[in-house]
Design a protein around this motif. Structure first.
Motif, PDB file in Angstrom:
ATOM      1  N   SER A  59      -0.337   0.262 -14.281  1.00  0.00           N
ATOM      2  CA  SER A  59      -0.426  -0.540 -12.939  1.00  0.00           C
ATOM      3  C   SER A  59       0.261  -1.629 -12.527  1.00  0.00           C
ATOM      4  O   SER A  59       0.164  -1.806 -11.105  1.00  0.00           O
ATOM      5  CB  SER A  59      -2.167  -1.171 -13.662  1.00  0.00           C
ATOM      6  N   ILE A  60       0.640  -2.527 -13.332  1.00  0.00           N
ATOM      7  CA  ILE A  60       1.724  -3.744 -12.699  1.00  0.00           C
ATOM      8  C   ILE A  60       2.893  -3.041 -11.555  1.00  0.00           C
ATOM      9  O   ILE A  60       3.017  -3.394 -11.045  1.00  0.00           O
ATOM     10  CB  ILE A  60       2.506  -4.710 -13.554  1.00  0.00           C
ATOM     11  N   TYR A  61       3.606  -1.863 -12.032  1.00  0.00           N
ATOM     12  CA  TYR A  61       4.005  -1.116 -11.369  1.00  0.00           C
ATOM     13  C   TYR A  61       4.099  -0.413  -9.755  1.00  0.00           C
ATOM     14  O   TYR A  61       3.684  -0.206  -8.872  1.00  0.00           O
ATOM     15  CB  TYR A  61       5.359  -0.342 -12.147  1.00  0.00           C
ATOM     16  N   PHE A  62       2.476   0.272 -10.311  1.00  0.00           N
ATOM     17  CA  PHE A  62       1.830   0.657  -8.912  1.00  0.00           C
ATOM     18  C   PHE A  62       1.731  -0.342  -8.916  1.00  0.00           C
ATOM     19  O   PHE A  62       1.649  -0.059  -6.986  1.00  0.00           O
ATOM     20  CB  PHE A  62       0.780   0.851  -9.659  1.00  0.00           C
ATOM     21  N   LYS A  63       1.117  -1.920  -8.477  1.00  0.00           N
ATOM     22  CA  LYS A  63       1.134  -2.374  -7.347  1.00  0.00           C
ATOM     23  C   LYS A  63       2.247  -3.047  -6.808  1.00  0.00           C
ATOM     24  O   LYS A  63       2.155  -3.072  -5.542  1.00  0.00           O
ATOM     25  CB  LYS A  63       0.575  -4.069  -8.562  1.00  0.00           C
ATOM     26  N   ILE A  64       3.130  -3.239  -7.921  1.00  0.00           N
ATOM     27  CA  ILE A  64       4.616  -3.575  -7.120  1.00  0.00           C
ATOM     28  C   ILE A  64       5.100  -2.176  -5.845  1.00  0.00           C
ATOM     29  O   ILE A  64       5.635  -2.503  -4.776  1.00  0.00           O
ATOM     30  CB  ILE A  64       5.591  -3.860  -7.681  1.00  0.00           C
ATOM     31  N   LYS A  66       3.432  -0.112  -4.424  1.00  0.00           N
ATOM     32  CA  LYS A  66       2.383  -0.149  -3.511  1.00  0.00           C
ATOM     33  C   LYS A  66       2.267  -1.765  -2.666  1.00  0.00           C
ATOM     34  O   LYS A  66       2.210  -2.055  -1.066  1.00  0.00           O
ATOM     35  CB  LYS A  66       0.320  -0.585  -4.140  1.00  0.00           C
ATOM     36  N   GLU A  67       2.516  -2.735  -3.155  1.00  0.00           N
ATOM     37  CA  GLU A  67       2.648  -3.767  -2.170  1.00  0.00           C
ATOM     38  C   GLU A  67       4.551  -3.689  -1.091  1.00  0.00           C
ATOM     39  O   GLU A  67       4.476  -4.130  -0.459  1.00  0.00           O
ATOM     40  CB  GLU A  67       3.190  -5.057  -3.109  1.00  0.00           C
ATOM     41  N   TYR A  70       3.383  -1.185   1.164  1.00  0.00           N
ATOM     42  CA  TYR A  70       3.038  -1.905   2.862  1.00  0.00           C
ATOM     43  C   TYR A  70       3.563  -3.271   3.391  1.00  0.00           C
ATOM     44  O   TYR A  70       3.129  -3.011   4.980  1.00  0.00           O
ATOM     45  CB  TYR A  70       2.352  -2.566   2.304  1.00  0.00           C
ATOM     46  N   ASN A 150       3.480 -13.303   2.468  1.00  0.00           N
ATOM     47  CA  ASN A 150       3.836 -11.789   2.876  1.00  0.00           C
ATOM     48  C   ASN A 150       4.350 -11.553   4.739  1.00  0.00           C
ATOM     49  O   ASN A 150       5.250 -10.937   4.808  1.00  0.00           O
ATOM     50  CB  ASN A 150       3.192 -10.960   2.395  1.00  0.00           C
TER      51      ASN A 150
END
Length: 283
Positions: A59-64, A66-67, A70, A150
């Motif tokens: 999940s942590i890599y998926f979040k990165i 995703k960010e 974005y 961001n």
């Protein structure tokens, strides 16, 4: 065999040799490294494993990822919104100052992007130029927090990558056939319809090429998020840098690089198909 053919073959041989040594060989080494194991004593070692690719489902890599999508997507959209009208106006301009305006687009490339990113800190910090100007105009009562967010990262990326959107659009728009636009207007189409039916489809390759040239660097430039985002910003480029230089986990860093390369290949395929379909429609 004439001299032109010899020179052409010699030039192509140098290009292919350069690509083989500095592109294909490094890519092959990174691909191999992504399947090797990592240990505390060696950067790379046997046996071969797929574990580094499976780790990317965490999940942590998926979040990165995703960010990163974005931030890079927002940067690309802003560059398109700002760059398209500017490129269109510049391409249709008949003024003698057109060359000067093109030069002003290119001039930022003469300065290191790292130095330009440092200049954004002076503008965006709490006691920087922007906050001081807004307070002087009476628009705000206290400084806004812009640095190390961001928003600051997106502003820095747009500032550095906007020319990469303008130049492909400028080249593409300059190739527009004015007879098509005149014909649309003669048939009763207004400006909006002409833009939607004629100009936008014909400039789609320029939009795609500019978007690719902005989107991909926006995902991988690591120093802008470091400088303007601080520790709060972790994008794909920062992740790859940390795996190679901080964590010393070269197999995982290589696996992330390979996944990003596949993403690059998909985007290039989309661009190639869009360009091919456009050429087919013109024929």
């Amino acid at each position: 065999m004439n001299h032109d053919s010899v020179f052409k073959q010699f030039s192509l041989s140098i290009i292919w040799f350069w690509l083989f040594i500095f592109a294909l060989v490094p890519f092959g080494l990174v691909t191999i490294a992504s399947f090797l194991s990592h240990s505390e004593t060696h950067l790379l070692e046997l046996p071969l494993t797929f574990i580094h690719y499976s780790e990317l489902s965490h999940s942590i890599y998926f979040k990165i990822f995703k960010e990163s999508f974005y931030v890079a997507g927002s940067c690309t959209l802003i560059c398109l919104i700002l760059g398209y009208p500017f490129a269109y106006t510049l391409a249709r301009m008949q003024s003698r100052y057109k060359g000067l305006l093109i030069l002003l687009i290119i001039i930022p490339f003469w300065t290191s992007s790292l130095i330009r990113s440092y200049s954004m800190i002076t503008i965006l910090k709490q006691k920087g130029l922007l906050n001081s100007l807004l307070i002087w105009l009476g628009l705000i009562d206290k400084p806004l927090t812009m640095l190390y967010t961001n928003t600051a990262v997106i502003i820095g990326l747009v500032y550095n990558l906007l020319p990469f959107m303008i130049l492909p659009l400028l080249t593409n728009i300059e190739q527009l056939d004015n007879r098509l636009i005149d014909a649309a207007r003669d048939l009763g189409a207004n400006r909006i319809t002409t833009f939607r039916k004629i100009i936008l489809p014909l400039t789609l390759p320029g939009i795609l090429s500019g978007s690719i040239l902005v989107f991909l660097p926006a995902m991988t430039i690591f120093y802008i998020p470091d400088l303007l985002g601080g520790s709060k910003s972790m994008l794909l480029g920062n992740l790859i840098q940390n795996q190679f230089l901080v964590s010393q986990n070269w197999p995982l860093g290589s696996a992330i690089s390979i996944v990003f390369t596949l993403l690059l290949a998909i985007l290039l395929l989309i661009y190639w198909r869009a360009t091919r379909d456009r050429q087919r429609n013109l024929l």
